[in-house]
Design an enzyme around this catalytic site. Structure first.
Site, PDB file in Angstrom:
ATOM      1  N   ILE B 130       0.847  -1.190   0.000  1.00 36.31           N
ATOM      2  CA  ILE B 130       0.000   0.000   0.000  1.00 36.31           C
ATOM      3  C   ILE B 130       0.882   1.240   0.000  1.00 36.31           C
ATOM      4  CG2 ILE B 130      -1.786   1.274   1.260  1.00 36.31           C
ATOM      5  CD1 ILE B 130      -2.473  -1.448   2.613  1.00 36.31           C
ATOM      6  N   GLU B 249     -10.486  -2.199   3.711  1.00 36.71           N
ATOM      7  CA  GLU B 249      -9.302  -2.438   4.529  1.00 36.71           C
ATOM      8  C   GLU B 249      -9.642  -2.461   6.011  1.00 36.71           C
ATOM      9  OE1 GLU B 249      -6.022   0.183   3.737  1.00 36.71           O
ATOM     10  OE2 GLU B 249      -5.013  -0.356   5.594  1.00 36.71           O
TER      11      GLU B 249
END
Lengths: 376, 383
Positions: B130, B249
């Site tokens: 990420i 997430e």
């Protein structure tokens, strides 16, 4: 799922929505501050609002959770849980929630149900069931019975001559020795049941689904009721804190604009969300073998949430929330009471912990899966 | 106030059928001695494990078959992820790609990117990191300064990212970079790109964490060229896309099961006859965990229906991280041991040591607790 199944679900949903709306309307109409004050035993009052009981029950609500085949309305437990949460939100000063689940518990052991107000008696194991002629007679005293002196019928797990708990239904409260109140001013009576006669058909083997190690069926369904009521009162407390934070101006802006306040409310919301998720699971487990464990978890989680949410709620309301003039206390005094009734959160946690430790680490995950309806 | 959108609906039958299959797979991995549950977690990078999980059909479950996926519901994926977490499986080589980067590319990527990348993700052979945080913008993503400038069919990226888990091992990053001005709401001018770590112009500096492990990294871009086909979403749409990505997430069971193996070791160490303190605290943790599982499954159900429940997702992470942080603190009070990373043969002391050193990250990664509480407060109408 078939089309017919959907249609039946829709009809059920429609009926549920109608009943919930009706209850909501009656509560809003009847539960005026004056009536609530008149029912508050902590203020020296305490009455059973007969008019409200009649209005709420005339459409058969006491039998909401009793299956249609047994003469009830046959609502799903999840719907009844929502209904009881609304009673908890509104601080209803009646044992309607106990009556609804008491009737369903009694129906689950094929007892004859009626619409009389019911009290669930904690601590029934101290009461002995003595054979007398064709029936039985009770011997023992019970304390802290919610609404015990106000209702037409009691449900308790008394112990027979062999030491086995039996689910017993008796008419009337026996002899009322003493009327105490919980912190919310709801009556919690001491009753002497000695000499109360019980017909043979009013003694039933305690239902296995609601009975656990050291847990009687009345105690587990009582805990289930309190968990659902607590969700309602938690929502009231959080909702009131949210409103107050947005309305109350300090230092030139609403309280809600202070980050410290936002974080307190977010933390409270987390507890309310977790408590309602646990209570949802318990609602889904009504009447099945997961019931006692799911109820233990719900009572434990709601009880834990109560302390945190009440503390935050009062802190945000400031001095105004510490008065009789502000309605916050109707929710918070109930939460402080309900978390300890039918077993405190610590007691239920201990039971969960003993079961989990006895099973060992590897058994925990399958247990958590089974609880949610999976194959374990 | 409105009630939260949680429900206790049972998981569908197809999800429970998949549970049997994923357990058989994980049992096989354990029997072959391929991982040690109390030493690994979902961030542990193990390319072999992910490749085998992909080959067995447990990655890319929600992806369309056309891209190598399995066309299953989000609830099937939910069951697979919670089983992997409960087993303590080393999921770092596929977790990020499977959880958020792949779905993000599927929703907003170009056809070329989907064809090039998604099948590899589904095979468990393509890993992602990420690329959100930067040295000067941790939680404050609107302050991202790494910049991409258009140059013909390419974009040229300069700047750096930080706290990039497993950047030294992954194949790609999904990076949020600045392509324009922020505008009055500070949310403008951000765009997401797929960054191929094998292309020149990107370098990685390791950052060791508290336990001495190398999972974190700083990533530097120097005239790094990325084709426009690797842009995800419209130019300037990055803020909204990241917000959507974060709902996925933040709400999964990885937000409260990171130290599940410590709980298992704790229960075994306490044994079948706990004292009252041990029983009460163990029961309290189990009640909290059960509620979280219910909340998380509810959010998965909503996401599967196309609803993005931002507040509920943030609540799962905030409550869940609080639980994860508390487990080692409770465990050490229930059993008097000294935690250690090298207590060979004493799984409880090792697990306690490992979790104690990892725990601070639980309330930082994926949005700090303080940011999450701001998100919740916004959802409650307070800001």
């Amino acid at each position: 799922m078939s089309g017919t199944g959907h249609a039946a679900d829709d009809l059920g949903d429609e009926l549920a929505a109608i009943i919930l709306d009706q209850v909501e309307r009656l509560l809003a109409q009847h539960l005026t501050p004056a009536l609530l004050a008149a029912c508050d035993g902590a203020a020296g009052a305490a009455s059973w609002p007969v008019g409200l009981w009649t209005a709420l029950t005339e459409s058969g609500l006491p039998l909401a959770l009793v299956p249609e085949a047994a003469g009830g309305i046959g609502l799903e437990a999840a719907t009844v849980a929502r209904l009881i949460r609304r009673c908890g939100r509104a601080a209803l000063p009646l044992s309607l929630p106990e009556t609804i689940v008491g009737a369903a518990l009694w129906a689950s052991v094929d007892g004859n149900v009626n619409e009389d107000a019911v009290a669930l008696v904690p601590g029934g194991s101290t009461v002995r069931l003595v054979r007398q002629g064709d029936g039985f007679v009770l011997d023992g005293r019970v304390a802290q019975v919610p609404w015990g002196g106000s209702v037409a019928a009691l449900l308790l797990d008394a112990v027979d001559a062999a030491g086995v708990p039996q689910l017993v239904r008796i008419a009337g409260p026996g002899t009322i020795c003493d009327t105490h109140h919980n912190l919310a001013g709801e009556p919690r009576d001491t009753l002497d049941l000695t000499g109360c006669t019980v017909a043979a058909e009013d003694v039933r083997a305690a239902p296995v689904w609601a009975t656990g190690a050291g847990v009687s069926s009345v105690e587990s369904v009582g805990a289930w009721v309190r968990a659902q009521q607590m969700v309602g009162a938690l929502e009231t407390c959080l909702g009131s804190a949210l409103d107050h934070a947005q309305e109350r101006q300090q230092f030139g802006r609403p309280l809600a604009k202070f980050q410290a306040i936002q974080h307190m409310l977010a933390e409270a919301a987390g507890h309310v969300a977790a408590a309602s998720a646990a209570a949802d699971l318990a609602a889904a487990c009504w009447g099945d073998p997961r019931f006692v464990l799911a109820t233990a978890i719900a009572k434990a989680r709601c009880g834990e949430a109560a302390g945190h949410v009440v503390a935050i709620g009062h802190q945000i309301h400031g001095a105004m929330g510490f008065t009789q003039e502000h309605p916050l206390h109707r929710a918070t005094r109930r939460l402080w009471s309900w978390r300890d009734e039918f077993g405190s959160d610590a007691l239920w946690q201990e039971r969960i912990g003993r079961a989990v430790c006895a099973g060992g680490g590897a058994a925990l995950w399958p247990m958590l899966v089974r609880l949610r309806g999976g194959a374990g | 106030m409105q009630s939260f959108r949680f429900s206790a609906e049972k998981l569908p039958a197809e999800a429970e059928e998949t549970r049997v299959a994923i357990r058989a797979f994980l049992d096989g991995e354990l029997e072959a001695g391929r991982f040690v549950p109390h030493r690994t977690s979902w961030t542990t990078f193990d390319a072999g494990f992910s490749r085998r999980a992909g080959a067995a059909g447990f990655i890319g479950l929600t992806m369309p078959k056309a891209y190598g996926g399995h066309d299953r519901s989000g609830l099937v994926r939910f069951v697979v992820t919670e089983e992997m977490l409960a087993a303590g499986a080393p999921c770092g080589a596929h977790w990020i790609a499977d959880r958020q980067s792949g779905p993000q590319i599927l929703r907003h990527g170009t056809e070329a990117a989907k064809r090039a990348i998604l099948p590899g993700i589904c095979r468990g052979e393509c890993s992602f990191g990420i690329g959100m945080s930067e040295p000067n913008s941790g939680s404050d993503l609107a302050a991202v300064r790494t910049r991409a400038v258009r140059d013909g069919d390419d974009w040229v990226i300069n700047g750096s990212k930080i706290w990039t888990t497993n950047a030294h091992q992954v194949d790609y990053l999904l990076a949020l970079v600045r392509t324009g001005e922020p505008g009055p709401d500070r949310h403008g001018g951000l765009t997401q790109f797929i960054v191929d770590m094998a292309v020149p112009g990107v370098t990685v500096r390791p950052i060791l964490d508290l336990s001495g492990h190398h999972e974190f990294n700083e990533v530097f871009f120097t005239d790094y060229r990325v084709p426009d086909a690797m842009r995800v979403g419209a130019e300037g749409a990055g803020w909204d896309l990241v917000t959507e990505e974060l709902a996925f997430e933040r709400s999964g069971p990885d937000r409260f099961l990171s130290d599940y193996r410590l709980l298992v070791e704790l229960i075994d160490r306490i044994g079948p006859d706990p004292d009252r303190f041990q029983a009460v605290e163990t029961g309290r943790m189990v009640a909290q965990l059960t509620a979280l599982l219910g909340m998380s499954a509810s959010v998965a159900r909503l996401l599967d229906q196309g609803i993005v429940p931002g507040v509920e997702a943030a609540l799962v992470k905030d409550v869940g991280n609080g639980f994860e942080r508390a487990v080692p603190e409770i465990a050490r009070r229930l059993v008097p041991v000294e935690p250690s990373l090298t207590a060979q043969g004493d799984a409880f002391r090792e697990a306690l040591g490992g979790v104690t050193l990892r725990a601070p990250s639980f309330t930082l990664r994926g949005g700090t607790r303080e940011v999450l509480r701001g998100v919740i407060a916004r959802g409650l109408g307070l800001r």
